[in-house]
Design an enzyme around this catalytic site. Structure first.
Site, PDB file in Angstrom:
ATOM      1  N   CYS A 114       0.817  -1.221   0.000  1.00 21.31           N
ATOM      2  CA  CYS A 114       0.000   0.000   0.000  1.00 21.31           C
ATOM      3  C   CYS A 114       0.847   1.266   0.000  1.00 21.31           C
ATOM      4  CB  CYS A 114      -0.946  -0.004   1.186  1.00 21.31           C
ATOM      5  SG  CYS A 114      -2.118  -1.357   1.076  1.00 21.31           S
ATOM      6  N   HIS A 125      -3.636   7.086   1.838  1.00 21.60           N
ATOM      7  CA  HIS A 125      -3.960   5.745   1.351  1.00 21.60           C
ATOM      8  C   HIS A 125      -5.354   5.385   1.869  1.00 21.60           C
ATOM      9  CE1 HIS A 125      -3.947   1.601   0.428  1.00 21.60           C
ATOM     10  NE2 HIS A 125      -3.819   1.207   1.674  1.00 21.60           N
ATOM     11  N   ASN A 173     -10.062  -0.402  -1.051  1.00 25.49           N
ATOM     12  CA  ASN A 173      -8.599  -0.334  -0.984  1.00 25.49           C
ATOM     13  C   ASN A 173      -8.016  -0.927  -2.272  1.00 25.49           C
ATOM     14  OD1 ASN A 173      -5.890  -0.584  -0.439  1.00 25.49           O
ATOM     15  ND2 ASN A 173      -6.169  -1.484   1.598  1.00 25.49           N
TER      16      ASN A 173
HETATM   17  O1  UT7 Z   1      -4.019  -1.244   3.373  1.00 24.86           O
HETATM   18  C1  UT7 Z   1      -3.135  -2.002   4.120  1.00 24.86           C
HETATM   19  C2  UT7 Z   1      -3.281  -1.785   5.571  1.00 24.86           C
HETATM   20  N1  UT7 Z   1      -4.509  -2.345   6.042  1.00 24.86           N
HETATM   21  C3  UT7 Z   1      -5.262  -1.692   6.886  1.00 24.86           C
HETATM   22  O2  UT7 Z   1      -4.949  -0.588   7.225  1.00 24.86           O
HETATM   23  C4  UT7 Z   1      -6.471  -2.396   7.440  1.00 24.86           C
HETATM   24  C5  UT7 Z   1      -6.509  -2.276   8.945  1.00 24.86           C
HETATM   25  N2  UT7 Z   1      -7.637  -2.961   9.567  1.00 24.86           N
HETATM   26  C6  UT7 Z   1      -8.908  -2.579   9.397  1.00 24.86           C
HETATM   27  O3  UT7 Z   1      -9.211  -1.703   8.643  1.00 24.86           O
HETATM   28  C7  UT7 Z   1      -9.952  -3.234  10.278  1.00 24.86           C
HETATM   29  O4  UT7 Z   1      -9.328  -4.036  11.254  1.00 24.86           O
HETATM   30  C8  UT7 Z   1     -10.963  -4.118   9.489  1.00 24.86           C
HETATM   31  C9  UT7 Z   1     -11.888  -3.250   8.677  1.00 24.86           C
HETATM   32  C10 UT7 Z   1     -10.233  -5.099   8.603  1.00 24.86           C
HETATM   33  C11 UT7 Z   1     -11.835  -4.884  10.492  1.00 24.86           C
HETATM   34  O5  UT7 Z   1     -12.486  -4.005  11.382  1.00 24.86           O
HETATM   35  P1  UT7 Z   1     -12.451  -4.258  12.957  1.00 24.86           P
HETATM   36  O6  UT7 Z   1     -13.238  -3.180  13.561  1.00 24.86           O
HETATM   37  O7  UT7 Z   1     -11.021  -4.391  13.362  1.00 24.86           O
HETATM   38  O8  UT7 Z   1     -13.245  -5.601  13.073  1.00 24.86           O
HETATM   39  P2  UT7 Z   1     -12.760  -7.009  13.671  1.00 24.86           P
HETATM   40  O9  UT7 Z   1     -11.874  -7.693  12.698  1.00 24.86           O
HETATM   41  O10 UT7 Z   1     -12.282  -6.815  15.066  1.00 24.86           O
HETATM   42  O11 UT7 Z   1     -14.144  -7.763  13.741  1.00 24.86           O
HETATM   43  C12 UT7 Z   1     -15.190  -7.341  14.629  1.00 24.86           C
HETATM   44  C13 UT7 Z   1     -16.357  -8.309  14.478  1.00 24.86           C
HETATM   45  C14 UT7 Z   1     -15.935  -9.771  14.604  1.00 24.86           C
HETATM   46  O12 UT7 Z   1     -16.997 -10.450  15.258  1.00 24.86           O
HETATM   47  P3  UT7 Z   1     -16.921 -10.806  16.820  1.00 24.86           P
HETATM   48  O13 UT7 Z   1     -15.685 -11.638  16.967  1.00 24.86           O
HETATM   49  O14 UT7 Z   1     -16.819  -9.480  17.514  1.00 24.86           O
HETATM   50  O15 UT7 Z   1     -18.191 -11.526  17.034  1.00 24.86           O
HETATM   51  C15 UT7 Z   1     -15.836 -10.237  13.185  1.00 24.86           C
HETATM   52  O16 UT7 Z   1     -16.055 -11.624  13.066  1.00 24.86           O
HETATM   53  O17 UT7 Z   1     -16.924  -8.192  13.161  1.00 24.86           O
HETATM   54  C16 UT7 Z   1     -16.935  -9.462  12.517  1.00 24.86           C
HETATM   55  N3  UT7 Z   1     -16.692  -9.287  11.085  1.00 24.86           N
HETATM   56  C17 UT7 Z   1     -17.671  -9.033  10.198  1.00 24.86           C
HETATM   57  N4  UT7 Z   1     -18.987  -8.896  10.337  1.00 24.86           N
HETATM   58  C18 UT7 Z   1     -19.696  -8.628   9.223  1.00 24.86           C
HETATM   59  C19 UT7 Z   1     -15.510  -9.322  10.445  1.00 24.86           C
HETATM   60  N5  UT7 Z   1     -15.692  -9.085   9.131  1.00 24.86           N
HETATM   61  C20 UT7 Z   1     -17.017  -8.907   8.962  1.00 24.86           C
HETATM   62  C21 UT7 Z   1     -17.831  -8.634   7.829  1.00 24.86           C
HETATM   63  N6  UT7 Z   1     -19.155  -8.491   8.003  1.00 24.86           N
HETATM   64  N7  UT7 Z   1     -17.309  -8.496   6.602  1.00 24.86           N
END
Ligand code: UT7
Length: 330
Positions: free
Chosen positions: A114, A255, A285
């Site tokens: 990225c 980004h 992204n």
């Molecule tokens: O470009 C390169 C660099 N990359 C980045 O900068 C990305 C950095 N990370 C992020 O942007 C975020 O971590 C994400 C958008 C990928 C995820 O968001 P989050 O707020 O960190 O969510 P999480 O992974 O902690 O998931 C929270 C909950 C989980 O459920 P439980 O365990 O709380 O029951 C996941 O299973 O949301 C659930 N979940 C979803 N629910 C619906 C994960 N993905 C999804 C989904 N739809 N697509």
């Protein structure tokens, strides 16, 4: 010290027509539009159904050349930032060179995920500032759909396909152009965001395919924690190094990985949200393409003007991160 300053003198982009919306994804897996929008800011992304990264890049360079009124044969160097090359070798730069007919150019691919565009822009600007070259093209292009597992809701909602390109030339006004850069990498972050299969460490086998090692893996939470600080801090650092405050900066060009990371960066810079380029809602992204895609859209709309102070900022796999400060030159 070089007295030549490199400046971006043209910009272009190309995105495929096919749109994959959050509602489309709802039909494919257990996810929903509301979760995706509030956690990431993404509404839809583009998907290249036929073709490869070189097609995204070639389309972008052709758009840029048309806008500049310049022939491909005038290009001297072609640098392509990508993590989704058409193949390991030859370089995607060679594919693009052939597709657009840049007969007199040499080129190479640049792998910094990225941060690829920010890193490649810095390298390209040094080629201009050395006095050796007068027309260097820097492309950011990624067909992320090629390495995305559409059964993994953690990653597939995030990524899209796009290409964008800029032309670097010696600035006719030395007060305009690329003024400063600050780049970092930390290989200890590699385990949190990667694609493990296909390289010399894990050459392709039935097992690597079965284990889905040819798709992106991301520990989203771990990456988020460092990205939100890393991008904000490097943006703040480059502002301070150049005696700028939030009031002086006209555009943050971040980004586009997550709306919340972008908001945190703007907040650290004490920047009004109206000064942040953002199109994550429409493209998701697109890895190396996000920053030049923003520049191209904002230039086209007339909002990006000559003399504007811009901070380009990124964070991505590696970890790699960095910022470039420039004054828009045309
Ligand atoms: O470009 C390169 C660099 N990359 C980045 O900068 C990305 C950095 N990370 C992020 O942007 C975020 O971590 C994400 C958008 C990928 C995820 O968001 P989050 O707020 O960190 O969510 P999480 O992974 O902690 O998931 C929270 C909950 C989980 O459920 P439980 O365990 O709380 O029951 C996941 O299973 O949301 C659930 N979940 C979803 N629910 C619906 C994960 N993905 C999804 C989904 N739809 N697509």
């Amino acid at each position: 010290m070089s007295t030549i300053r490199a400046a971006i003198t043209a910009v272009g982009h190309w995105v495929p027509e096919k749109i994959l919306s959050n509602h489309d994804l709802e039909k494919m897996m257990d996810t929903n539009d509301e979760w995706i929008r509030t956690r990431t800011g993404i509404r839809e992304r583009r998907i290249l159904e036929k073709g490869a990264t070189s097609d995204l890049g070639a389309g972008a360079v052709q758009d840029m050349l048309r806008k500049r009124g310049m022939s491909a044969e005038e290009i001297e160097v072609l640098i392509v930032a990508t993590v989704t090359p058409d193949m390991f070798f030859p370089a995607t730069a060679c594919m693009i060179q052939e597709k657009i007919g840049a007969k007199h150019a040499w080129g190479f691919d640049f792998s910094a995920a990225c941060s690829g565009f920010v890193f490649a822009l810095t390298v390209g600007s040094q080629l201009i500032e050395s006095g050796t070259y007068k027309k260097v093209v820097v492309v950011g292009a990624d067909k992320m759909s090629a390495i995305t597992d559409y059964t993994d809701r953690n990653t597939c909602i995030l990524f899209g396909d796009a290409g964008a390109a800029v032309l670097l030339e010696p600035s006719s006004d030395p007060s305009l152009g690329i003024i400063d850069h600050r780049l970092y990498c930390d290989g200890s972050g590699g385990r949190y965001l990667n694609m493990l299969g296909g390289g010399s460490l894990n050459p392709p086998t039935h097992e690597t395919v079965d284990k889905k090692m040819h798709f992106i893996y991301q520990d989203g939470k771990a990456v988020f924690k460092v990205a939100v600080i890393g991008m904000a801090e490097v943006s703040y650092e480059i502002m301070k190094r150049n005696n700028l405050t939030g009031k002086d900066v006209d555009w943050l060009v971040p980004h586009q990985a997550n709306l919340r990371i972008i908001d945190a960066c703007a907040e650290r810079m004490e920047l009004d949200k109206s000064k942040v380029m953002m199109n994550i809602d429409r493209y998701g992204n697109t890895t190396a393409a996000t920053i030049p895609l923003c520049l191209s859209e904002w230039q086209l709309s007339g909002k990006l003007k000559k003399g504007h102070h811009c901070v380009l900022s990124s964070f991505g796999a590696g970890y790699t991160w960095g910022a470039v400060y420039l004054k828009w030159a045309y």
